[in-house]
Design a protein around this motif. Structure first.
Motif, PDB file in Angstrom:
ATOM      1  N   ASP A  38      -7.712  10.308  -1.798  1.00  0.00           N
ATOM      2  CA  ASP A  38      -6.593   9.497  -1.337  1.00  0.00           C
ATOM      3  C   ASP A  38      -6.799   9.017   0.087  1.00  0.00           C
ATOM      4  OD1 ASP A  38      -5.175   9.667  -3.695  1.00  0.00           O
ATOM      5  OD2 ASP A  38      -3.988  11.401  -3.056  1.00  0.00           O
ATOM      6  N   ARG A  39      -7.494   9.831   0.879  1.00  0.00           N
ATOM      7  CA  ARG A  39      -7.744   9.495   2.278  1.00  0.00           C
ATOM      8  C   ARG A  39      -9.079  10.098   2.684  1.00  0.00           C
ATOM      9  NH1 ARG A  39      -3.345  12.459   1.406  1.00  0.00           N
ATOM     10  NH2 ARG A  39      -2.119  10.535   1.582  1.00  0.00           N
ATOM     11  N   CYS A  40      -9.695   9.503   3.708  1.00  0.00           N
ATOM     12  CA  CYS A  40     -11.030   9.947   4.096  1.00  0.00           C
ATOM     13  C   CYS A  40     -11.189   9.804   5.607  1.00  0.00           C
ATOM     14  CB  CYS A  40     -12.095   9.125   3.366  1.00  0.00           C
ATOM     15  SG  CYS A  40     -13.783   9.724   3.633  1.00  0.00           S
ATOM     16  N   ILE A  41     -11.656  10.859   6.242  1.00  0.00           N
ATOM     17  CA  ILE A  41     -12.011  10.813   7.666  1.00  0.00           C
ATOM     18  C   ILE A  41     -13.454  10.343   7.766  1.00  0.00           C
ATOM     19  CG2 ILE A  41     -12.333  12.198   9.744  1.00  0.00           C
ATOM     20  CD1 ILE A  41     -10.225  14.144   8.567  1.00  0.00           C
ATOM     21  N   LEU A  62      -9.284   7.611  10.376  1.00  0.00           N
ATOM     22  CA  LEU A  62      -8.701   8.018   9.102  1.00  0.00           C
ATOM     23  C   LEU A  62      -8.435   6.782   8.260  1.00  0.00           C
ATOM     24  CD1 LEU A  62      -7.576  10.221   7.251  1.00  0.00           C
ATOM     25  CD2 LEU A  62      -5.360   9.939   8.396  1.00  0.00           C
ATOM     26  N   LEU A  63      -9.081   6.722   7.099  1.00  0.00           N
ATOM     27  CA  LEU A  63      -8.877   5.642   6.135  1.00  0.00           C
ATOM     28  C   LEU A  63      -8.037   6.172   4.975  1.00  0.00           C
ATOM     29  CD1 LEU A  63     -12.518   4.205   5.885  1.00  0.00           C
ATOM     30  CD2 LEU A  63     -10.713   3.548   7.496  1.00  0.00           C
ATOM     31  N   GLU A  64      -7.109   5.357   4.511  1.00  0.00           N
ATOM     32  CA  GLU A  64      -6.298   5.725   3.352  1.00  0.00           C
ATOM     33  C   GLU A  64      -6.088   4.484   2.488  1.00  0.00           C
ATOM     34  OE1 GLU A  64      -2.902   8.431   3.923  1.00  0.00           O
ATOM     35  OE2 GLU A  64      -3.165   8.143   6.074  1.00  0.00           O
ATOM     36  N   ARG A  65      -6.009   4.697   1.177  1.00  0.00           N
ATOM     37  CA  ARG A  65      -5.491   3.622   0.333  1.00  0.00           C
ATOM     38  C   ARG A  65      -4.057   3.334   0.771  1.00  0.00           C
ATOM     39  NH1 ARG A  65      -6.960   6.774  -3.607  1.00  0.00           N
ATOM     40  NH2 ARG A  65      -4.787   6.971  -4.233  1.00  0.00           N
ATOM     41  N   LEU A  66      -3.658   2.098   0.686  1.00  0.00           N
ATOM     42  CA  LEU A  66      -2.328   1.727   1.141  1.00  0.00           C
ATOM     43  C   LEU A  66      -1.247   2.479   0.378  1.00  0.00           C
ATOM     44  CD1 LEU A  66      -0.728  -0.044   3.058  1.00  0.00           C
ATOM     45  CD2 LEU A  66      -0.838  -1.887   1.364  1.00  0.00           C
ATOM     46  N   ASP A  67      -1.438   2.678  -0.919  1.00  0.00           N
ATOM     47  CA  ASP A  67      -0.406   3.397  -1.676  1.00  0.00           C
ATOM     48  C   ASP A  67      -0.285   4.849  -1.217  1.00  0.00           C
ATOM     49  OD1 ASP A  67      -2.791   4.317  -2.755  1.00  0.00           O
ATOM     50  OD2 ASP A  67      -2.397   3.609  -4.788  1.00  0.00           O
ATOM     51  N   ALA A  68      -1.418   5.487  -0.881  1.00  0.00           N
ATOM     52  CA  ALA A  68      -1.369   6.863  -0.394  1.00  0.00           C
ATOM     53  C   ALA A  68      -0.747   6.931   0.995  1.00  0.00           C
ATOM     54  CB  ALA A  68      -2.775   7.461  -0.373  1.00  0.00           C
TER      55      ALA A  68
END
Length: 417
Positions: free
Chosen positions: A207-210, A251-257
């Motif tokens: 869902d998210r990635c550093i 920190l990257l995340e999908r917008l929905d997450a």
């Protein structure tokens, strides 16, 4: 204080974007001019540099006196540490900053990963090849090469076994081994790291990635190798780079997450592209700018070209003459294609020194902070990454369409004061 919900897209009007759009929701950084991302980027914006005398001394041809080399050292973080421990100190400071900046809490840890870039062995190999090795008999050279390959493999295995577990444990961040990914290389390798993280997010493996990088060119071994290869600026060498060190995480995340946890959307990640040059810094082959042009061309969509939205480029020109020449060739190609040749430019090494594997993540932090503080003056930023080795990379950053000023009024991207 948790700032994770200050500017949630669910609380302000804005465009409808696909749920798999990649949002940037946190930053963390340490450098020679700042112990966190806010201070580092504000110092760079103000034109601040912090010089330190390094351990290597050279003779000034005019005065015949010994003069120490200068560099950008994060001494408050790294003083007294070398090698593995130095990288760990840098990484710990930057990761702590990211966790505080992003408002991440344990419920969000379940489906989070980390993609970390560390320095590769290219510089070491080039330095070794320039030694007295060629004067030895062929059988002896082959034996030494095999021994060095075995030694490198063992060091890499030890590094990947220990580094992320220790870094994550220091920050109480329990991530499954399958969610930990290492990459090794120079500045332009970061585009490949980003692309891997985006794929993991869009495939819903995470869902998210550093995503981040750590490097130190003032570390004793790297400093010695780069000096002996003639890469550093000295009193008698007016061109060349000043060594630096930094760690940075994004920190990257999908917008929905991101919406689900009420995260603050600081910027959006656009297309990412990577290419390979035909040669490297010491190969003797001309570097014509074709590879970097291809990467830039590949990551600029047609609508961005038509609107001429890219008003700022961040790149890593570092005082090295071959690198400047290559970018000059790239500009000619861009101008012929009607792309970006006249955009404003920021140079990360101008403020932080040569950062190697940390360059891409530091450039992202600079761009996103430029959006947040309003001085980017462009809705879209192009990050272009040159390298001493063959990789070349580029990616786009887009301002958040849900930007809010301090009064809580939504601002249009690139128009905030």
């Amino acid at each position: 204080m948790n700032t994770g919900s200050l500017s949630s897209p669910t609380r302000a009007p804005g465009p409808t974007l696909p749920g798999d759009t990649i949002a940037i929701t946190g930053l963390g950084m340490v450098s020679a001019i700042g112990s966190d991302v806010v201070t580092s980027c504000a110092s760079a914006r103000a034109g601040i540099t912090r010089w330190r005398e390094l351990d290597i001394q050279v003779t000034d041809a005019d005065t015949l006196e010994a003069v120490p080399l200068k560099g950008h050292e994060a001494s408050s973080t790294t003083f007294g540490f070398e090698g593995f421990a130095r990288w760990l100190r840098l990484g710990d400071a930057a990761l702590r900053d990211l966790l505080a900046h992003s408002g991440l809490h344990p419920p969000a840890f379940a489906r989070i990963g980390i993609h970390l870039q560390l320095p590769g062995t290219w510089l070491e190999e080039i330095h070794f090849q320039g030694s007295l090795l060629d004067r030895l008999p062929e059988a002896e050279r082959e034996r030494i090469r095999r021994d060095r390959e075995t030694e490198r493999t063992e060091k890499r295995e030890e590094l990947t076994r220990r580094f992320l577990p220790e870094l994550l444990a220091m920050n109480h961040l329990p991530l499954a081994p399958r969610a930990r990914v290492y990459s090794f290389g120079g500045a332009a390798t970061f585009s490949q790291v980003l692309a891997q993280a985006v794929e993991a997010l869009r495939s819903r493996a995470l869902d998210r990635c550093i995503v981040g990088g750590i490097d130190s060119w003032v570390d004793e071994e790297t400093l010695t190798q780069s000096f002996e290869l003639g890469l550093l600026r000295t009193p008698d060498r007016p061109v060349g780079r000043f060594p630096g060190e930094a760690a940075a995480f994004v920190l990257l995340e999908r917008l929905d997450a991101a919406r689900a946890r009420g995260a603050r959307i600081e910027a959006m990640l656009g297309p990412v592209a990577s290419t390979l040059e035909t040669g490297h810094r010491f190969s003797g082959r001309p570097l014509t700018g074709a590879a970097l042009f291809q990467a830039i061309n590949a990551c600029i969509p047609a609508e961005v070209r038509q609107r001429q939205e890219v008003g700022l480029t961040i790149l890593n020109l570092n005082g090295d003459e071959p690198r400047a020449r290559e970018y000059g060739y790239t500009l000619v190609r861009l101008q012929e294609a009607g792309l970006l040749a006249s955009s404003r430019r920021w140079y990360a090494p101008e403020h932080f020194g040569e950062l190697g594997a940390a360059t891409g993540a530091v450039s992202m932090c600079m761009g996103v902070r430029g959006f947040m503080r309003g001085y980017a003056r462009s809705p879209t930023i192009l990050v272009s990454l040159l390298d001493d080795d063959r990789p070349r990379g580029a990616f786009l950053l887009r301002d958040s369409p849900w930007r809010q000023d301090t009064s809580g009024v939504t601002s249009l991207p690139g128009r905030h004061s």
